[in-house]
Design a protein around this motif. Sequence first.
Motif, PDB file in Angstrom:
ATOM      1  N   GLU A   1      -2.947  -1.728   0.963  1.00  0.00           N
ATOM      2  CA  GLU A   1      -3.337  -2.876   1.742  1.00  0.00           C
ATOM      3  C   GLU A   1      -3.626  -4.033   0.797  1.00  0.00           C
ATOM      4  O   GLU A   1      -4.271  -3.847  -0.238  1.00  0.00           O
ATOM      5  CB  GLU A   1      -4.614  -2.527   2.512  1.00  0.00           C
ATOM      6  CG  GLU A   1      -4.843  -3.371   3.727  1.00  0.00           C
ATOM      7  CD  GLU A   1      -5.978  -2.792   4.543  1.00  0.00           C
ATOM      8  OE1 GLU A   1      -5.702  -2.232   5.615  1.00  0.00           O
ATOM      9  OE2 GLU A   1      -7.138  -2.877   4.075  1.00  0.00           O
ATOM     10  N   CYS A   2      -3.122  -5.212   1.125  1.00  0.00           N
ATOM     11  CA  CYS A   2      -3.318  -6.378   0.269  1.00  0.00           C
ATOM     12  C   CYS A   2      -4.819  -6.619   0.088  1.00  0.00           C
ATOM     13  O   CYS A   2      -5.561  -6.730   1.053  1.00  0.00           O
ATOM     14  CB  CYS A   2      -2.650  -7.601   0.892  1.00  0.00           C
ATOM     15  SG  CYS A   2      -2.933  -9.110  -0.031  1.00  0.00           S
ATOM     16  N   GLN A   3      -5.246  -6.682  -1.186  1.00  0.00           N
ATOM     17  CA  GLN A   3      -6.672  -6.845  -1.467  1.00  0.00           C
ATOM     18  C   GLN A   3      -7.102  -8.302  -1.359  1.00  0.00           C
ATOM     19  O   GLN A   3      -8.290  -8.600  -1.394  1.00  0.00           O
ATOM     20  CB  GLN A   3      -6.994  -6.296  -2.865  1.00  0.00           C
ATOM     21  CG  GLN A   3      -6.706  -4.812  -3.008  1.00  0.00           C
ATOM     22  CD  GLN A   3      -7.567  -3.973  -2.084  1.00  0.00           C
ATOM     23  OE1 GLN A   3      -8.760  -3.905  -2.227  1.00  0.00           O
ATOM     24  NE2 GLN A   3      -6.935  -3.348  -1.086  1.00  0.00           N
ATOM     25  N   VAL A   4      -6.136  -9.184  -1.225  1.00  0.00           N
ATOM     26  CA  VAL A   4      -6.469 -10.603  -1.106  1.00  0.00           C
ATOM     27  C   VAL A   4      -6.829 -10.934   0.338  1.00  0.00           C
ATOM     28  O   VAL A   4      -7.836 -11.560   0.618  1.00  0.00           O
ATOM     29  CB  VAL A   4      -5.312 -11.485  -1.605  1.00  0.00           C
ATOM     30  CG1 VAL A   4      -5.614 -12.960  -1.400  1.00  0.00           C
ATOM     31  CG2 VAL A   4      -5.027 -11.187  -3.065  1.00  0.00           C
ATOM     32  N   CYS A   5      -6.003 -10.469   1.282  1.00  0.00           N
ATOM     33  CA  CYS A   5      -6.207 -10.851   2.686  1.00  0.00           C
ATOM     34  C   CYS A   5      -6.723  -9.685   3.516  1.00  0.00           C
ATOM     35  O   CYS A   5      -6.965  -9.840   4.709  1.00  0.00           O
ATOM     36  CB  CYS A   5      -4.903 -11.376   3.272  1.00  0.00           C
ATOM     37  SG  CYS A   5      -3.617 -10.118   3.312  1.00  0.00           S
ATOM     38  N   GLY A   6      -6.883  -8.526   2.909  1.00  0.00           N
ATOM     39  CA  GLY A   6      -7.361  -7.378   3.673  1.00  0.00           C
ATOM     40  C   GLY A   6      -6.365  -6.884   4.703  1.00  0.00           C
ATOM     41  O   GLY A   6      -6.731  -6.269   5.691  1.00  0.00           O
TER      42      GLY A   6
ATOM     43  N   ASP B   1      -4.277  -8.800   6.507  1.00  0.00           N
ATOM     44  CA  ASP B   1      -3.926  -9.744   7.575  1.00  0.00           C
ATOM     45  C   ASP B   1      -2.632 -10.500   7.293  1.00  0.00           C
ATOM     46  O   ASP B   1      -2.045 -11.084   8.191  1.00  0.00           O
ATOM     47  CB  ASP B   1      -5.060 -10.768   7.760  1.00  0.00           C
ATOM     48  CG  ASP B   1      -6.331 -10.096   8.263  1.00  0.00           C
ATOM     49  OD1 ASP B   1      -6.189  -9.017   8.868  1.00  0.00           O
ATOM     50  OD2 ASP B   1      -7.424 -10.633   8.038  1.00  0.00           O
ATOM     51  N   GLY B   2      -2.210 -10.509   6.026  1.00  0.00           N
ATOM     52  CA  GLY B   2      -1.013 -11.263   5.651  1.00  0.00           C
ATOM     53  C   GLY B   2      -1.391 -12.545   4.941  1.00  0.00           C
ATOM     54  O   GLY B   2      -2.216 -13.321   5.431  1.00  0.00           O
ATOM     55  N   CYS B   3      -0.825 -12.746   3.761  1.00  0.00           N
ATOM     56  CA  CYS B   3      -1.095 -13.975   3.015  1.00  0.00           C
ATOM     57  C   CYS B   3       0.077 -14.202   2.064  1.00  0.00           C
ATOM     58  O   CYS B   3       1.052 -13.474   2.081  1.00  0.00           O
ATOM     59  CB  CYS B   3      -2.414 -13.868   2.244  1.00  0.00           C
ATOM     60  SG  CYS B   3      -2.372 -12.697   0.878  1.00  0.00           S
ATOM     61  N   ARG B   4      -0.064 -15.221   1.215  1.00  0.00           N
ATOM     62  CA  ARG B   4       1.031 -15.584   0.329  1.00  0.00           C
ATOM     63  C   ARG B   4       1.296 -14.471  -0.691  1.00  0.00           C
ATOM     64  O   ARG B   4       2.431 -14.145  -1.000  1.00  0.00           O
ATOM     65  CB  ARG B   4       0.664 -16.881  -0.395  1.00  0.00           C
ATOM     66  CG  ARG B   4       1.835 -17.736  -0.803  1.00  0.00           C
ATOM     67  CD  ARG B   4       1.325 -19.087  -1.308  1.00  0.00           C
ATOM     68  NE  ARG B   4       0.258 -18.930  -2.287  1.00  0.00           N
ATOM     69  CZ  ARG B   4       0.465 -18.729  -3.593  1.00  0.00           C
ATOM     70  NH1 ARG B   4       1.693 -18.691  -4.057  1.00  0.00           N
ATOM     71  NH2 ARG B   4      -0.550 -18.597  -4.425  1.00  0.00           N
ATOM     72  N   VAL B   5       0.205 -13.878  -1.188  1.00  0.00           N
ATOM     73  CA  VAL B   5       0.333 -12.835  -2.214  1.00  0.00           C
ATOM     74  C   VAL B   5       1.173 -11.656  -1.709  1.00  0.00           C
ATOM     75  O   VAL B   5       2.009 -11.119  -2.420  1.00  0.00           O
ATOM     76  CB  VAL B   5      -1.067 -12.352  -2.671  1.00  0.00           C
ATOM     77  CG1 VAL B   5      -0.942 -11.185  -3.635  1.00  0.00           C
ATOM     78  CG2 VAL B   5      -1.831 -13.496  -3.317  1.00  0.00           C
ATOM     79  N   CYS B   6       0.959 -11.266  -0.458  1.00  0.00           N
ATOM     80  CA  CYS B   6       1.663 -10.088   0.071  1.00  0.00           C
ATOM     81  C   CYS B   6       2.872 -10.507   0.897  1.00  0.00           C
ATOM     82  O   CYS B   6       3.407  -9.713   1.662  1.00  0.00           O
ATOM     83  CB  CYS B   6       0.727  -9.228   0.890  1.00  0.00           C
ATOM     84  SG  CYS B   6      -0.051 -10.077   2.265  1.00  0.00           S
ATOM     85  N   LYS B   7       3.319 -11.725   0.761  1.00  0.00           N
ATOM     86  CA  LYS B   7       4.451 -12.256   1.527  1.00  0.00           C
ATOM     87  C   LYS B   7       4.241 -12.023   3.022  1.00  0.00           C
ATOM     88  O   LYS B   7       5.179 -11.652   3.743  1.00  0.00           O
ATOM     89  CB  LYS B   7       5.764 -11.607   1.079  1.00  0.00           C
ATOM     90  CG  LYS B   7       6.184 -11.960  -0.345  1.00  0.00           C
ATOM     91  CD  LYS B   7       7.591 -11.409  -0.593  1.00  0.00           C
ATOM     92  CE  LYS B   7       7.876 -11.190  -2.049  1.00  0.00           C
ATOM     93  NZ  LYS B   7       8.838 -10.109  -2.263  1.00  0.00           N
TER      94      LYS B   7
HETATM   95 ZN   LIG Z   1      -2.194 -10.560   1.611  1.00  0.00          ZN
END
Ligand SMILES: [Zn+2]
Lengths: 345, 809
Positions: A267-272, A274-280
């Motif tokens: 799971e993306c550790q930046v957005c938890g 939810d989806g963000c730029r880091v995880c495209k």
């Molecule tokens: Zn993310």
Amino acid sequence: MLQKLENIEQEAMRALVNIQSEEELQKLSQQYLGKNGELTQVLKGLGQLEPDDRRNVGQMANKVKTSLSEQIDNKRISLSDSAPVLDFPPDLTAPGISPKSGGLHPITQMSYDLNDAFHSLGFVIFSEDEITSELFAFDNLNFPPDHPARETMDTFWIKGTEDKRGADRLCLRPHLTGASVRFLRKYGAPARFVYPGRVYRNESTDARHERAFFQYEALIVEKDFPFASGHLLIDTILEKIFGRKVNTRMRAGFFPFVEPGFEIDMECQVCGGDGCRVCKNVGWIEVMPGGTPHPNVLKEAGLDPEEWSGFYINIGLDRLVMMRYGVDDVRLFHSGDLRFLSQFR
Amino acid sequence: MKISLQWINDYVDLSDIAPEELAHELTMRTVEVEDIRYQELAYDKVVVGKIMEILPHPQADKLLITIVDVGEAEPYRIVCGGCNLYEGQRVVVALPGSYVRWHGQGEPVLIKKTKLRGEPSCGMICASEELELDELFPASREAEIMDLKDFDFPAGMPISEALQLNDVILEIDNKSLTNRPDLWGHYGIARELSVIFQRNLMPVADFVLDSSLEDNEHSLPVTIESPKRCSRYAGLVFSGLDSRPAPHWMRVRLAAAGITPHNALIDITNYVMMTTGCPTHGFDRRFVNKELIIREARKGETLELLDDTFLQLTAEDLVICDTSEPMALAGVKGGKKDSLHDDTTEMVLEVAVFDPLSIRHTAQRFNVRTEASTRYEKGIDTQRVDISIALACQLLVQLFPEAQLLGYQDAVATTTSQAKIDVSLAALSKSLGRKVDYKQVSTLLFALGFTVQRVDEDILNVVAPSWRSTGDVSLFCDIVEEVARIIGYENFDFIPPTVTLEKAIKQDGFDLERRVREYLAFRCDFREIFTYPWTADDLIAAAGVEAEIELAQPPAPDQSRLRPSLVPGLIGNVRGNLRFQDEIKVFEMAQIFLSGETSPSDPAEIFPVQKLNLAGAIAADEDQGLYIFREVKGLIAQLPDYAGSEQLTFQNISPPVWADKDVWLNIIGQGESIGSLGLLSSKVKNAVGIKRTQVAVFELDMTKLTPQPTRGHEYRPLPHYPLVEEDFAMIVEEKVTWEQVREIVEPMVKELTYVEEYRGSQIPAGKKSLLFHVLLGSDEGTLSSDQIAGKRGAIVKQLSKKLGAELRQ
Ligand SMILES: [Zn+2]
């Protein structure tokens, strides 16, 4: 005369109350009890008095002297007990003095943390030399003869061997996986081991790509090991690195040395998630391949694939350490720059 | 690879499932979908317009004022610079609120109501490049706007609807497709989706080839001379063709899949490839001389390509030839004069299968990567030729009603044999960690194209489909994967592995490495660094070491040599860090490489010598030389006690090349030299540009440190009677060493400590004052002052007698 003594006592007591230092106390003591002190003078002058007066005044003077001495002694103890340890007003906001600042490389730190975690699960540590052969880097691992990773631009071949084949063609290891066959040949199965180390790829470098980087591999070989148990390895690694449970998912993936093979996403550790730029915007980040060792790899390791199975994972340590600390340039790990390294205590 | 969902829907009806769900399921079970693109989002508020009137622009010659019907109550007034405007023309209008790419470049720009050279303008009449439609509607000159003259759309119709730009495109990560040659066409992805969502899969085409046309007088004889490199080659001859464009739907789909549309003939060959994954190629019949031969090229032969370049061919290249010469590089690229032309009316269609390795090597050698070579490299089954021929014929007949298949030849060298695998249901259940039964397994495999025959309660005979039999599926574990991924990895519960505890893990070697690192870092205040194993030539030269192991393709021309010692890298690191600080303590533990021959693991492998070394450096002010040397000596001497290894001592045996000739020692472990320490010589420092700084360096062979099986501390009982501290300052000749003093004094005292050496104006030239500290005492009782004076006197006397020392007054 008695009145005079009473006055002396009261005067001395009053003075005693205001005394702040040992020096003042000494002076006071001199003033009343010293050789020429007021009380001493009274005692010296006793002889000139009438006998009756002499007795009364003498008793009184001695009483005053004893009492005053006692008070002065008490005052001395109290002054000593309350003496400040510093003779100036201290600035307590001045910074603390740092302990010695030596330390391990952040990759070593993480690697040791992982070793400890895997030790507690009964894994042993293994390592192979950095120069290996095509036999162990590719042939034994079920890489087809034309796999792109074999091409010269990806692997650092050793001069003089680059046109040879198999065991005679030497290289800086492009991944750690070859060590698994060495370990299993030497120690057999069942086996649980980790083999951390540095690997080399002949690629151009930038903030996200390095020619030398660290991997951490773990392998279990057991009888009838279902791949769903492989989650243990994944969770152990990610929990150790991120300090908490990290959600992961396994999905279909292809790597020559495993079958079935997985891509493992966390799971993306930046957005938890939810989806963000880091995880495209997908909420998941690809972190490692994993899977059951391919029968051809087990065969090369001298094991019967009908009998043995297991689980393998391989993580890029640099990338996870970067994510963990927010390091934005992978090249810093090999920079040897103390301004960078001293941040990891 | 780009996958069009409309294309997929031709074969499996998924129109009721959200693209996000399709993408997720594909990612989890088959291949990674990296992006979902909704075409129509790019064409929001872009509509068909009809030009009602054209007026001159009062301020600008190159601009016109147009009155355009966009399907609303009032027409729009739009200023336009197009060179091909006419009244009654159907154009594409970007209304205010839409986005266009200015001159086809940069980020999309928002269209607003505006004034152009003083005239109000509401919207924009677009050129094809401004809407990224230039592949479908190529402009023939500058400033040409898109003319919809071939279409009869009503004004105001959204352009996405009018031009069928309402597809959804899935972007698939090509890396995840490398082992699945069957997925390099839409039909393969459609098959996966049909299995995942349990939907019906339509056949690729329903065209049936008329077998009476095989080998007839119109067909060209096909000869495969290299059967190892070409397993099947079909050549089909068609007539009644021309260079008409393909219908709009086909052009839109090809563009969506990333293929530039040309004319109908070329588009059909590409469309077949993008459907079945099997490349096809068209030759102009006029230029094919008599026959088709698939053979290795002859030395000296060349091939002229479409881009006017010539390829020099060798016997390693597989070529398609006619009677006279090579026409194409098989599976990689067509030649120029033998491709399809604008006046082509008859075509020879090639549908063939080539060997992946052969294609890969040729593509690499000429550095050409085409859609065809990418697919052939993955391995295509010979059976796929049949469905590709059927689809090609069906499309040709559909697009060219007058077209006719005149004849064909189909040469088959080998047929892809389908992999046969015996699967035990019990073993399958064990591998999966969950019970599966015959019905579940057979249904799932059947949908994927496998055939399953039940031999008994447990054993199934499974036959893989040909499209999975070119290397992808061959073993039991491949079946495990098929079953597991279609069930879905997320649907398997975690099963904790059972732990068997036999004995505690004991790895003395690794423990020692770690303790040494921790000792240096935490006790000695050193920072751990990592440097590259390839070391710059200038550092190797400066350190004076010999490096003999080289890389064939080094990262830089001056970094080809692998380090024979950690010292050059360490010197480079010290130099770098001196730019920011004056005092440095760094160490590195890593492998070094020396010429030699070792076979530590497999006797077939002969490696150079590889050893784990430890090296460190202290850099400090110029006057700190002896002090930092002693620091290094001290940390080496104490290392065994703290890290738990056998004791180390020092001797002068052979000087390290990088050290000053007077300030160095060898480190002795178990009777042999295992490393050295010293101050960097002025020569080394000058060579790398280290100025006004002393650098103490050590390096030792970690493999020669013997770990102690347990902690090696020794207990000494505490003294029963008080000890007396005494200081000594002895003036001795410069040549007298501490070691000589120690040998004399140590037996006479309870404890002896070196304090310092002193030279100064009060000390005669050629002499030095040696300060040390002793503890005196007795096990029998407290020493009297006479006894203390006696012991002091004895020490001074011994030193005086043996070393000519004098007590400093
Ligand atoms: Zn993310």
